[in-house]
Motif scaffolding. Structure first.
Motif, mmCIF file in Angstrom:
data_model
loop_
_atom_site.group_PDB
_atom_site.id
_atom_site.type_symbol
_atom_site.label_atom_id
_atom_site.label_comp_id
_atom_site.label_asym_id
_atom_site.label_seq_id
_atom_site.Cartn_x
_atom_site.Cartn_y
_atom_site.Cartn_z
ATOM 1 N N ALA A 1 0.834 -1.205 0.000
ATOM 2 C CA ALA A 1 0.000 0.000 0.000
ATOM 3 C C ALA A 1 0.869 1.256 0.000
ATOM 4 C CB ALA A 1 -0.925 -0.019 1.209
ATOM 5 N N ALA A 2 1.928 1.248 0.816
ATOM 6 C CA ALA A 2 2.824 2.403 0.878
ATOM 7 C C ALA A 2 3.534 2.623 -0.455
ATOM 8 C CB ALA A 2 3.845 2.205 1.995
ATOM 9 N N GLU A 3 3.839 1.541 -1.183
ATOM 10 C CA GLU A 3 4.562 1.632 -2.459
ATOM 11 C C GLU A 3 3.625 1.820 -3.653
ATOM 12 O OE1 GLU A 3 7.676 1.821 -2.870
ATOM 13 O OE2 GLU A 3 8.809 0.608 -1.434
ATOM 14 N N SER A 4 2.315 1.837 -3.428
ATOM 15 C CA SER A 4 1.370 1.822 -4.545
ATOM 16 C C SER A 4 1.497 3.045 -5.446
ATOM 17 C CB SER A 4 -0.066 1.694 -4.032
ATOM 18 O OG SER A 4 -0.381 2.782 -3.174
ATOM 19 N N TYR A 5 2.007 4.172 -4.912
ATOM 20 C CA TYR A 5 2.199 5.365 -5.733
ATOM 21 C C TYR A 5 3.634 5.491 -6.238
ATOM 22 C CZ TYR A 5 -2.327 7.028 -3.962
ATOM 23 O OH TYR A 5 -3.657 7.157 -3.651
ATOM 24 N N SER A 6 4.479 4.572 -5.869
ATOM 25 C CA SER A 6 5.888 4.660 -6.240
ATOM 26 C C SER A 6 6.103 4.191 -7.673
ATOM 27 C CB SER A 6 6.736 3.795 -5.297
ATOM 28 O OG SER A 6 8.087 3.741 -5.738
ATOM 29 N N GLU A 7 7.018 4.847 -8.364
ATOM 30 C CA GLU A 7 7.399 4.435 -9.710
ATOM 31 C C GLU A 7 8.716 3.672 -9.716
ATOM 32 O OE1 GLU A 7 7.468 7.900 -12.117
ATOM 33 O OE2 GLU A 7 5.291 8.195 -12.068
ATOM 34 N N HIS A 8 9.302 3.477 -8.561
ATOM 35 C CA HIS A 8 10.575 2.753 -8.479
ATOM 36 C C HIS A 8 10.345 1.271 -8.791
ATOM 37 C CE1 HIS A 8 14.298 1.090 -6.868
ATOM 38 N NE2 HIS A 8 14.788 2.331 -6.876
ATOM 39 N N PRO A 9 11.245 0.633 -9.560
ATOM 40 C CA PRO A 9 11.055 -0.786 -9.907
ATOM 41 C C PRO A 9 10.887 -1.701 -8.702
ATOM 42 C CG PRO A 9 12.785 0.177 -11.261
ATOM 43 C CD PRO A 9 12.420 1.211 -10.237
ATOM 44 N N LEU A 10 11.614 -1.415 -7.612
ATOM 45 C CA LEU A 10 11.475 -2.265 -6.422
ATOM 46 C C LEU A 10 10.083 -2.105 -5.803
ATOM 47 C CD1 LEU A 10 14.966 -1.821 -4.704
ATOM 48 C CD2 LEU A 10 14.184 -3.682 -6.186
ATOM 49 N N GLY A 11 9.605 -0.870 -5.756
ATOM 50 C CA GLY A 11 8.270 -0.645 -5.220
ATOM 51 C C GLY A 11 7.199 -1.299 -6.076
ATOM 52 N N GLN A 12 7.316 -1.171 -7.389
ATOM 53 C CA GLN A 12 6.358 -1.800 -8.295
ATOM 54 C C GLN A 12 6.383 -3.314 -8.157
ATOM 55 O OE1 GLN A 12 7.406 -0.269 -12.152
ATOM 56 N NE2 GLN A 12 6.316 1.657 -11.834
ATOM 57 N N ALA A 13 7.580 -3.885 -7.926
ATOM 58 C CA ALA A 13 7.690 -5.338 -7.761
ATOM 59 C C ALA A 13 6.977 -5.797 -6.500
ATOM 60 C CB ALA A 13 9.164 -5.746 -7.719
ATOM 61 N N ILE A 14 7.059 -5.013 -5.428
ATOM 62 C CA ILE A 14 6.365 -5.368 -4.183
ATOM 63 C C ILE A 14 4.856 -5.336 -4.393
ATOM 64 C CG2 ILE A 14 5.899 -4.585 -1.824
ATOM 65 C CD1 ILE A 14 8.840 -3.650 -1.706
ATOM 66 N N CYS B 1 -3.332 4.646 0.245
ATOM 67 C CA CYS B 1 -2.450 5.247 1.248
ATOM 68 C C CYS B 1 -2.599 6.761 1.195
ATOM 69 C CB CYS B 1 -0.990 4.843 1.011
ATOM 70 S SG CYS B 1 -0.229 5.583 -0.455
ATOM 71 N N GLY B 2 -2.178 7.415 2.270
ATOM 72 C CA GLY B 2 -2.214 8.867 2.328
ATOM 73 C C GLY B 2 -0.861 9.408 2.727
ATOM 74 N N GLU B 3 -0.708 10.706 2.536
ATOM 75 C CA GLU B 3 0.527 11.406 2.913
ATOM 76 C C GLU B 3 1.757 10.724 2.298
ATOM 77 O OE1 GLU B 3 0.805 12.102 7.110
ATOM 78 O OE2 GLU B 3 -1.371 12.367 7.322
ATOM 79 N N PHE B 4 1.620 10.316 1.065
ATOM 80 C CA PHE B 4 2.734 9.624 0.390
ATOM 81 C C PHE B 4 3.880 10.595 0.129
ATOM 82 C CE2 PHE B 4 4.995 8.642 -3.542
ATOM 83 C CZ PHE B 4 5.425 7.350 -3.301
ATOM 84 N N ALA B 5 5.099 10.124 0.377
ATOM 85 C CA ALA B 5 6.290 10.928 0.092
ATOM 86 C C ALA B 5 7.393 10.014 -0.428
ATOM 87 C CB ALA B 5 6.766 11.652 1.355
ATOM 88 N N TYR B 6 8.024 10.451 -1.512
ATOM 89 C CA TYR B 6 9.153 9.712 -2.083
ATOM 90 C C TYR B 6 10.429 10.432 -1.713
ATOM 91 C CZ TYR B 6 12.538 8.039 -5.507
ATOM 92 O OH TYR B 6 13.676 7.527 -6.103
ATOM 93 N N LEU B 7 11.348 9.741 -1.064
ATOM 94 C CA LEU B 7 12.619 10.313 -0.620
ATOM 95 C C LEU B 7 13.733 9.704 -1.461
ATOM 96 C CD1 LEU B 7 11.957 9.931 3.213
ATOM 97 C CD2 LEU B 7 11.451 11.894 1.747
ATOM 98 N N PRO B 8 14.240 10.426 -2.467
ATOM 99 C CA PRO B 8 15.227 9.864 -3.389
ATOM 100 C C PRO B 8 16.442 9.294 -2.665
ATOM 101 C CG PRO B 8 14.448 11.977 -4.188
ATOM 102 C CD PRO B 8 13.898 11.813 -2.801
ATOM 103 N N GLY B 9 16.809 8.077 -3.067
ATOM 104 C CA GLY B 9 17.954 7.421 -2.476
ATOM 105 C C GLY B 9 17.692 6.781 -1.136
ATOM 106 N N ARG B 10 16.442 6.912 -0.614
ATOM 107 C CA ARG B 10 16.139 6.357 0.706
ATOM 108 C C ARG B 10 14.919 5.443 0.678
ATOM 109 N NH1 ARG B 10 15.680 11.023 4.908
ATOM 110 N NH2 ARG B 10 16.012 9.283 6.360
ATOM 111 N N GLY B 11 13.800 5.870 0.058
ATOM 112 C CA GLY B 11 12.610 5.038 0.023
ATOM 113 C C GLY B 11 11.351 5.878 0.006
ATOM 114 N N VAL B 12 10.262 5.343 0.596
ATOM 115 C CA VAL B 12 8.981 6.049 0.615
ATOM 116 C C VAL B 12 8.403 6.002 2.026
ATOM 117 C CG1 VAL B 12 8.484 5.472 -1.803
ATOM 118 C CG2 VAL B 12 7.596 4.002 0.020
ATOM 119 N N THR B 13 7.538 6.977 2.306
ATOM 120 C CA THR B 13 6.750 6.964 3.543
ATOM 121 C C THR B 13 5.301 7.235 3.173
ATOM 122 O OG1 THR B 13 7.113 9.321 3.935
ATOM 123 C CG2 THR B 13 8.699 7.775 4.928
ATOM 124 N N ALA B 14 4.381 6.699 3.998
ATOM 125 C CA ALA B 14 2.955 6.899 3.728
ATOM 126 C C ALA B 14 2.161 6.519 4.963
ATOM 127 C CB ALA B 14 2.524 6.050 2.530
#
Length: 541
Positions: A273-286, A300-313
């Motif tokens: 759910a946290a990765e559902s808005y992510s375009e990163h290949p690892l997130g899409q694979a999850i 998910c809400g309050e989604f944030a992508y932190l380059p080089g670190r990951g995502v929060t939501a």
């Protein structure tokens, strides 16, 4: 043969002249039939697509010639019909047989949004397909174009056969002249002319080349030129790219580990759910893995992508973080990536909750293909731009002999040059833009059908199905074709020399000499005809 017939008639050996004529005509008929079978094996590929197609337009549907179909047209294919274009299903569901193209022996289920290929048979259910690649741009069109080109080219072994055939033709009258000068026996002289011949070489060599190219094309690969077929028969080293060649090129979840022994599915649901808005290949694979497992991927809400670190939501009222250690955890129990795997750590409400391990999965056929190449005496190598640890892990799992890792495209080219300078005859297998120079520099470049256009254009052989088993099959057929041609060479020379010697000593009558000539020619043509593929698809499976 014409000289022999005229000479036999001149000395009154009419029966001999008639028998020679009959034998020669019979051999010519057999030769024509064999060559026609070899060409039919190729034209059978070309005639598979329908001549007309049903195209949907604003007024309903219309029947158009396949040649008039354009990119973007909507093609209607009925159950049992042949799919004429590469495209995407826009209406309907079906189970097409794609074995001619992908090599998959079982029909596959397709629905709206799925890709289908020209040359497939639509077995169940009507579908409408948006044409994306038509004519020679389609998968099947590329096979047809390559086969036509290969049919029109003359490999070095065929040029050698033509030269050798010419020498043998010259040898017959020279041998006859020597025989007459020594024996003054016209019957023996005629027998020398009759027994000598190069038809087994002249006819058997192009037939073997045609049949081998057709057999390879039937199995899901195509060779662009007869010269490449010959080069493939002599390679001693096969070099693989890693990503997209030995591996699928896409990451997949291989393990889910929780910190407190909780249900892994619960961790996966939150991370997906946290990765559902992510375009990163690892997130899409999850996300893909969770859906494949039948798990709900909620909003998910309050989604944030932190380059080089990951995502929060925010997921179901919980603060979820998914990424590397700098974002999620410094917990000692957190498992980092090992071998070819990459770790995505998951935190819930500030606490470390577990780790999802992902890896670029190895192709199912890779291990068996490498083992079979070794069994056939070929050395294997990997050259890749990936890091050394990952490359070594893949090579160890597959049993690859040597690894060159961390290479840029120009360094891959340098590796090819170094191996060639060491006397190796190379076949390079790759799929990407960065593989194109190495594919072009190798004796034989082999491109994955799923690879980039430039890789396919730079290669000499294309695996339509991207199935590494097809490399083994292609090498096997190329080597078999070479063995057959060389056997025909040696056999023709041996029959001519022994036959001429026996005839010169009066041990062969002209009729018996004609029988030996035609019989050997027939044997060598039939030897080449063994390569002609039958009607069954994927014969090596």
């Amino acid at each position: 043969m014409l000289i022999a017939i005229v000479a036999a008639a001149a000395i009154g050996e009419w029966t001999t002249a008639l028998v020679i004529t009959a034998f020669v005509l019979a051999a010519e008929i057999l030769e024509d039939l064999s060559m026609d079978r070899g060409r039919d094996a190729l034209t059978d590929l070309m005639s598979f697509l329908p001549e007309t197609v049903q195209v949907r337009n604003s007024g309903g549907t219309a029947i158009l010639p396949l040649a008039d179909v354009a990119e973007g047209d909507i093609i209607v294919v009925a159950p049992g019909g042949r799919i004429p274009v590469d495209g995407t299903v826009v209406v309907g569901e079906s189970t097409p047989d794609q074995s001619r193209i992908t090599g998959e022996p079982l029909p596959v289920d397709v629905t709206v949004g799925d890709e289908v290929f020209a040359g497939s048979i639509n077995q169940v259910g009507a579908v409408e397909i948006r044409a994306e690649r038509v004519g020679t741009d389609s998968s099947y069109g590329r096979i047809i174009a390559a086969v036509r080109h290969a049919q029109s080219t003359e490999p070095p072994v065929q040029r050698l056969a033509d030269r050798l055939a010419a020498y043998l033709v010259y040898l017959a009258p020279i041998g006859a002249a020597i025989t007459y000068l020594v024996t003054r026996d016209l019957t023996s002289t005629i027998a020398v002319v009759v027994v000598a011949g190069a038809c087994g070489i002249a006819a058997g060599t192009p037939l073997a080349v045609l049949a081998a190219i057709a057999r390879i094309a039937r199995s899901g690969a195509f060779v662009k030129d007869g010269a490449h077929l010959e080069a493939l028969s002599t390679v001693d080293t096969v070099i693989f790219d890693k990503t997209g060649t030995l591996t699928t090129g896409t990451p997949a979840v291989v393990d889910v580990r929780t910190a407190d022994g909780a249900d892994p599915d619960g961790l996966l649901v939150l991370a997906a759910a946290a990765e559902s808005y992510s375009e990163h290949p690892l997130g899409q694979a999850i996300v893909t893995h969770a859906r494949t497992q039948g798990l709900p991927v909620g909003p998910c809400g309050e989604f944030a992508y932190l380059p080089g670190r990951g995502v929060t939501a925010k997921v179901a009222g919980k603060a979820v973080a998914a990424g590397n250690r700098t974002l999620v955890t410094d917990a000692p129990e957190a498992v980092d990536g090992q071998g070819t795997a990459t770790a995505v750590h998951v935190g819930i409400d500030g606490d470390y909750a577990g780790t999802i391990l992902l890896a670029d999965t190895i192709r199912e056929s890779a291990q068996a293909a490498v083992a079979e190449l070794h069994r056939r005496g070929l050395r294997t190598m990997m050259i890749t731009g990936d890091q050394e640890a990952t490359a070594n892990a893949v090579a160890a799992e597959l049993g690859i002999d040597d690894v060159w890792a961390g290479l840029l495209p120009d360094e891959k080219l340098a590796a090819i040059d170094a191996e060639r300078a060491a006397g190796c005859r190379l076949a390079m297998v790759g799929d990407g833009v960065n593989d194109a120079p190495a594919l072009a520099r190798s004796q034989v470049g082999i491109a994955m059908g799923s690879g980039t256009d430039i890789a396919r254009e730079s290669s000499d052989v294309v695996l339509i199905s991207s199935d590494l088993d097809d490399i083994v099959h292609t090498v096997r057929v190329a080597r078999r074709a070479r063995r057959i041609v060389m056997f025909n060479f040696a056999g023709t020379i041996a029959v001519d020399l022994v036959g001429m010697a026996l005839a010169a000593f009066g041990m062969l009558s002209p009729v018996l000499a004609a029988f030996i000539h035609v019989g050997s020619e027939t044997a060598f043509i039939l030897n080449s005809a063994r390569l002609i593929p039958g009607r069954a698809r994927r014969q090596h499976r």
